[in-house]
Design a protein around this motif. Structure first.
Motif, short mmCIF file in Angstrom:
data_model
loop_
_atom_site.label_atom_id
_atom_site.label_comp_id
_atom_site.label_asym_id
_atom_site.label_seq_id
_atom_site.Cartn_x
_atom_site.Cartn_y
_atom_site.Cartn_z
N ILE A 1 138.14 8.62 43.01
CA ILE A 1 138.02 7.16 42.89
C ILE A 1 136.56 6.77 42.65
O ILE A 1 136.26 5.90 41.82
CB ILE A 1 138.63 6.46 44.12
N THR A 2 135.63 7.45 43.32
CA THR A 2 134.19 7.21 43.08
C THR A 2 133.85 7.52 41.63
O THR A 2 133.15 6.75 40.96
CB THR A 2 133.34 8.07 44.03
N GLN A 3 134.34 8.65 41.13
CA GLN A 3 134.09 9.05 39.74
C GLN A 3 134.64 8.02 38.78
O GLN A 3 133.94 7.58 37.86
CB GLN A 3 134.73 10.41 39.47
N LEU A 4 135.88 7.61 38.97
CA LEU A 4 136.50 6.64 38.07
C LEU A 4 135.76 5.31 38.10
O LEU A 4 135.55 4.68 37.05
CB LEU A 4 137.97 6.43 38.45
N THR A 5 135.34 4.88 39.28
CA THR A 5 134.60 3.63 39.42
C THR A 5 133.26 3.72 38.70
O THR A 5 132.87 2.81 37.97
CB THR A 5 134.40 3.30 40.91
N GLU A 6 132.56 4.84 38.89
CA GLU A 6 131.26 5.05 38.24
C GLU A 6 131.40 5.01 36.72
O GLU A 6 130.62 4.35 36.03
CB GLU A 6 130.70 6.39 38.70
N GLU A 7 132.40 5.70 36.18
CA GLU A 7 132.62 5.73 34.73
C GLU A 7 133.02 4.36 34.21
O GLU A 7 132.54 3.91 33.17
CB GLU A 7 133.68 6.77 34.38
N TYR A 8 133.91 3.69 34.92
CA TYR A 8 134.45 2.39 34.48
C TYR A 8 133.36 1.33 34.47
O TYR A 8 133.22 0.58 33.50
CB TYR A 8 135.60 1.98 35.41
N THR A 9 132.56 1.28 35.52
CA THR A 9 131.54 0.23 35.63
C THR A 9 130.31 0.53 34.78
O THR A 9 129.54 -0.38 34.46
CB THR A 9 131.13 -0.01 37.09
N SER A 10 130.11 1.80 34.38
CA SER A 10 128.95 2.14 33.56
C SER A 10 129.03 1.52 32.17
O SER A 10 128.03 1.43 31.47
CB SER A 10 128.80 3.66 33.44
N THR A 11 130.21 1.07 31.79
CA THR A 11 130.39 0.43 30.48
C THR A 11 130.39 -1.09 30.61
O THR A 11 130.77 -1.79 29.67
CB THR A 11 131.71 0.89 29.83
N GLY A 12 129.99 -1.59 31.77
CA GLY A 12 129.91 -3.04 31.97
C GLY A 12 131.20 -3.69 32.42
O GLY A 12 131.26 -4.91 32.58
N ARG A 13 132.24 -2.89 32.61
CA ARG A 13 133.51 -3.45 33.06
C ARG A 13 133.53 -3.55 34.58
O ARG A 13 132.81 -2.85 35.26
CB ARG A 13 134.68 -2.57 32.59
N THR A 14 134.38 -4.42 35.07
CA THR A 14 134.58 -4.58 36.51
C THR A 14 135.93 -4.00 36.87
O THR A 14 136.93 -4.26 36.18
CB THR A 14 134.54 -6.08 36.88
N VAL A 15 135.98 -3.23 37.94
CA VAL A 15 137.24 -2.66 38.39
C VAL A 15 138.19 -3.81 38.74
O VAL A 15 137.80 -4.74 39.46
CB VAL A 15 137.02 -1.75 39.63
N PRO A 16 139.40 -3.77 38.20
CA PRO A 16 140.36 -4.86 38.46
C PRO A 16 140.64 -5.03 39.95
O PRO A 16 140.80 -4.03 40.67
CB PRO A 16 141.62 -4.43 37.71
N GLU A 17 140.67 -6.27 40.40
CA GLU A 17 140.97 -6.54 41.81
C GLU A 17 142.39 -6.12 42.15
O GLU A 17 143.29 -6.24 41.34
CB GLU A 17 140.81 -8.04 42.10
N GLY A 18 142.55 -5.64 43.36
CA GLY A 18 143.88 -5.30 43.86
C GLY A 18 144.41 -3.96 43.40
O GLY A 18 145.53 -3.60 43.74
N VAL A 19 143.65 -3.21 42.61
CA VAL A 19 144.11 -1.90 42.15
C VAL A 19 143.73 -0.86 43.20
O VAL A 19 142.55 -0.64 43.48
CB VAL A 19 143.51 -1.52 40.79
N ASP A 20 144.74 -0.25 43.80
CA ASP A 20 144.53 0.79 44.80
C ASP A 20 145.20 2.05 44.29
O ASP A 20 146.43 2.13 44.24
CB ASP A 20 145.11 0.37 46.15
N LEU A 21 144.40 3.02 43.90
CA LEU A 21 144.93 4.25 43.30
C LEU A 21 145.31 5.32 44.31
O LEU A 21 145.94 6.32 43.95
CB LEU A 21 143.89 4.84 42.34
N LYS A 22 144.94 5.14 45.58
CA LYS A 22 145.12 6.23 46.56
C LYS A 22 146.56 6.74 46.62
O LYS A 22 146.79 7.94 46.55
CB LYS A 22 144.65 5.80 47.94
N ALA A 23 147.52 5.86 46.78
CA ALA A 23 148.92 6.30 46.92
C ALA A 23 149.38 7.04 45.67
O ALA A 23 150.03 8.08 45.75
CB ALA A 23 149.83 5.13 47.23
#
Length: 156
Positions: free
Chosen positions: A21-43
């Motif tokens: 999840i840290t990796q995905l967040t780092e990659e996603y936000t490095s392009t200027g995007r914001t992680v969508p609210e309410g998305v929980d990938l853990k399950a």
């Protein structure tokens, strides 16, 4: 620093998922995007890894500094009809390549990559595919990966 390598087991799954999840967040936000609210990938990640580790279609190697996971890798195995450049039809899908920022540029990712590529070779894969982050392109190019200009994606 005493770096060792081991295969992912259920014991490390919580930490592995948090690092994914840290990796995905780092990659996603490095392009200027914001992680969508309410998305929980853990399950969904627990479900995926539990099913595919059990049936042998996902393998991961971890880099360890003592008891601490400092790097991750992952290879999913899929099959499609054979074609000229992949006569087995078996493909490795590389994912989860992540190294703790403190440990980067020390050859850890290269070693993890080598280990999961060898897993794909042993599984009978004829090719390994990855959608590389900007940070990963140099690593994959140096290892021998080639760009495939025909790759396209359609989101559902």
């Amino acid at each position: 620093m005493d770096i060792s390598y081991k295969k992912l087991t259920d014991t490390e799954l919580d930490c592995f998922i948090n690092m994914r999840i840290t990796q995905l967040t780092e990659e996603y936000t490095s392009t200027g995007r914001t992680v969508p609210e309410g998305v929980d990938l853990k399950a969904a990640l627990y479900d995926y890894y539990n099913r595919h580790m059990a049936d042998g279609t996902f393998v991961s190697w971890l880099a360890m500094d003592g008891d601490k996971i400092i790097g991750t890798s992952g290879m999913s195995f899929v099959e499609k009809p054979p074609y000229f450049t992949c006569t087995t039809g078996k493909l490795g899908l590389l994912s989860s390549m992540y190294t703790d920022p403190y440990y980067r540029r020390k050859g850890i990712a290269k070693e993890l990559l080598h280990r999961v590529v060898e897993e794909a070779r042993a599984y009978g894969c004829g090719a390994v595919h990855i959608t590389a982050s900007d940070m990963g392109v140099k690593l994959y190019t140096a290892y021998g990966f080639k760009h495939n200009g025909n790759f396209m994606q359609y989101s559902l």
